[in-house]
Write a protein that holds these residues in place. Structure first.
Motif, short mmCIF file in Angstrom:
data_model
loop_
_atom_site.label_atom_id
_atom_site.label_comp_id
_atom_site.label_asym_id
_atom_site.label_seq_id
_atom_site.Cartn_x
_atom_site.Cartn_y
_atom_site.Cartn_z
N TYR A 93 62.57 12.60 16.67
CA TYR A 93 63.72 11.79 16.30
C TYR A 93 64.88 12.55 15.70
CZ TYR A 93 60.22 8.22 17.06
OH TYR A 93 59.25 7.45 17.61
N LEU A 94 64.97 13.86 15.85
CA LEU A 94 66.08 14.60 15.25
C LEU A 94 67.39 14.24 15.93
CD1 LEU A 94 66.94 16.62 13.11
CD2 LEU A 94 66.59 18.42 14.77
N GLY A 95 67.45 14.35 17.21
CA GLY A 95 68.66 13.99 17.95
C GLY A 95 69.69 15.10 17.96
N GLU A 96 70.52 15.08 18.99
CA GLU A 96 71.52 16.13 19.18
C GLU A 96 72.60 16.12 18.09
OE1 GLU A 96 74.31 17.96 22.71
OE2 GLU A 96 73.67 15.88 22.85
N ARG A 97 73.08 14.96 17.73
CA ARG A 97 74.16 14.87 16.74
C ARG A 97 73.74 15.49 15.41
NH1 ARG A 97 77.10 9.36 16.02
NH2 ARG A 97 78.46 10.25 17.58
N LEU A 98 72.54 15.12 14.91
CA LEU A 98 72.06 15.66 13.65
C LEU A 98 71.79 17.16 13.78
CD1 LEU A 98 71.23 15.46 10.73
CD2 LEU A 98 69.02 14.53 11.46
N PHE A 99 71.19 17.56 14.89
CA PHE A 99 70.94 18.99 15.09
C PHE A 99 72.25 19.78 15.02
CE2 PHE A 99 70.81 22.73 17.80
CZ PHE A 99 69.78 23.44 17.19
N ILE A 110 60.84 18.08 16.83
CA ILE A 110 60.38 18.90 15.71
C ILE A 110 58.86 18.97 15.78
CG2 ILE A 110 60.19 19.08 13.20
CD1 ILE A 110 62.77 17.49 13.00
N THR A 111 58.33 20.17 15.77
CA THR A 111 56.89 20.37 15.74
C THR A 111 56.54 21.15 14.49
OG1 THR A 111 56.86 20.46 18.16
CG2 THR A 111 54.90 21.28 17.01
N LEU A 112 55.75 20.54 13.62
CA LEU A 112 55.35 21.17 12.36
C LEU A 112 53.88 21.49 12.40
CD1 LEU A 112 57.18 18.75 9.93
CD2 LEU A 112 57.92 21.02 10.60
N GLU A 113 53.56 22.72 12.03
CA GLU A 113 52.15 23.11 11.95
C GLU A 113 51.59 22.88 10.56
OE1 GLU A 113 51.61 27.05 13.47
OE2 GLU A 113 52.63 26.57 15.34
N GLU A 114 52.45 23.00 9.53
CA GLU A 114 52.01 22.82 8.15
C GLU A 114 52.44 21.44 7.67
OE1 GLU A 114 53.20 26.02 5.56
OE2 GLU A 114 53.20 27.40 7.25
N GLY A 127 62.29 11.06 8.90
CA GLY A 127 61.10 10.62 8.16
C GLY A 127 60.24 11.76 7.66
N LEU A 128 60.74 13.01 7.76
CA LEU A 128 59.96 14.13 7.25
C LEU A 128 59.83 14.05 5.73
CD1 LEU A 128 61.28 17.20 9.28
CD2 LEU A 128 59.26 15.81 9.71
N ARG A 129 58.74 14.54 5.22
CA ARG A 129 58.51 14.60 3.78
C ARG A 129 59.26 15.80 3.19
NH1 ARG A 129 53.35 13.66 6.16
NH2 ARG A 129 52.54 11.63 5.57
N CYS A 130 59.45 15.79 1.87
CA CYS A 130 60.21 16.85 1.20
C CYS A 130 59.60 18.23 1.47
CB CYS A 130 60.28 16.57 -0.29
SG CYS A 130 61.55 17.55 -1.13
N ASN A 131 58.29 18.36 1.37
CA ASN A 131 57.67 19.66 1.61
C ASN A 131 57.82 20.10 3.07
OD1 ASN A 131 56.90 20.38 -0.97
ND2 ASN A 131 54.93 19.37 -0.82
N GLU A 132 57.82 19.14 3.98
CA GLU A 132 58.04 19.48 5.38
C GLU A 132 59.47 19.96 5.60
OE1 GLU A 132 54.82 16.35 7.31
OE2 GLU A 132 56.89 15.70 7.01
N ILE A 133 60.41 19.35 4.90
CA ILE A 133 61.81 19.76 5.00
C ILE A 133 61.99 21.15 4.40
CG2 ILE A 133 64.15 19.26 4.18
CD1 ILE A 133 63.34 16.25 4.36
N ARG A 134 61.33 21.41 3.28
CA ARG A 134 61.42 22.73 2.65
C ARG A 134 60.98 23.85 3.60
NH1 ARG A 134 59.08 20.00 -2.19
NH2 ARG A 134 60.70 20.05 -3.77
#
Length: 168
Positions: free
Chosen positions: A115-121, A100-104, A77-84
């Protein structure tokens, strides 16, 4: 001119201050007009999402960074800018459930997503193309081309909605 238009209808300073409107229009002063075509939000249908998922193997081959962005958005569910701006160091290890911990973030507050999970990581790690950022390709690619690649993929699957990754 100072470059600011201000309120064109302001009775004292507006561009139309000398225009005398009929009193019957007074109830409309200061009201915003509705945006046509914008109704209540309707989430993408299951078929729309499945059409996107069905094409992922081809996207993986042709645009691996866009593929990673899709998988992250869909899985977290991260936003595009968060993914960038997502860095490997933003993702905790298995003892933290790959948190996942985002400061920005969009609103400037720290955000934690668990919600990242081991498989996706592990899938993302196998595709690692940058030592710092999860999405490789360099800053120019992340800033200007990632969103275009993702949108082109969505459009190629018949997606006509305004948003792409954000709606996942």
């Amino acid at each position: 001119s100072n470059g600011k238009t201000g309120d064109l209808m302001d009775p004292n300073d507006g561009a139309y201050k000398d225009l005398k409107l009929p009193e019957t229009l007074n109830e409309f002063k200061g009201k915003k007009t509705p945006n046509p075509g914008k109704g209540k939000y309707k989430a993408p249908s299951r078929v729309e999402i499945l059409d996107l998922i069905h094409g992922l193997p081809e996207l993986h081959k042709t645009h691996p960074e866009a593929y990673k962005a899709f998988k992250i958005a869909y899985g977290t569910g991260l936003r595009c800018n968060e993914i960038r701006s997502l860095k490997w160091e933003d993702i905790g290890d298995e003892t933290e459930n790959y948190k996942i911990t985002l400061e920005e973030t969009k609103n400037g507050n720290e955000r934690v997503n668990e919600y990242l999970g081991e498989r996706l990581f592990l899938e993302l790690w196998k595709m690692k193309s940058d030592p710092v950022y999860v999405i490789g390709g360099g800053p120019e690619y992340r800033r200007h081309h990632l969103g275009k690649d993702v949108a082109a993929y969505f459009r190629s699957k018949g997606w006509t909605r305004n948003q792409c990754l954000h709606e996942l």
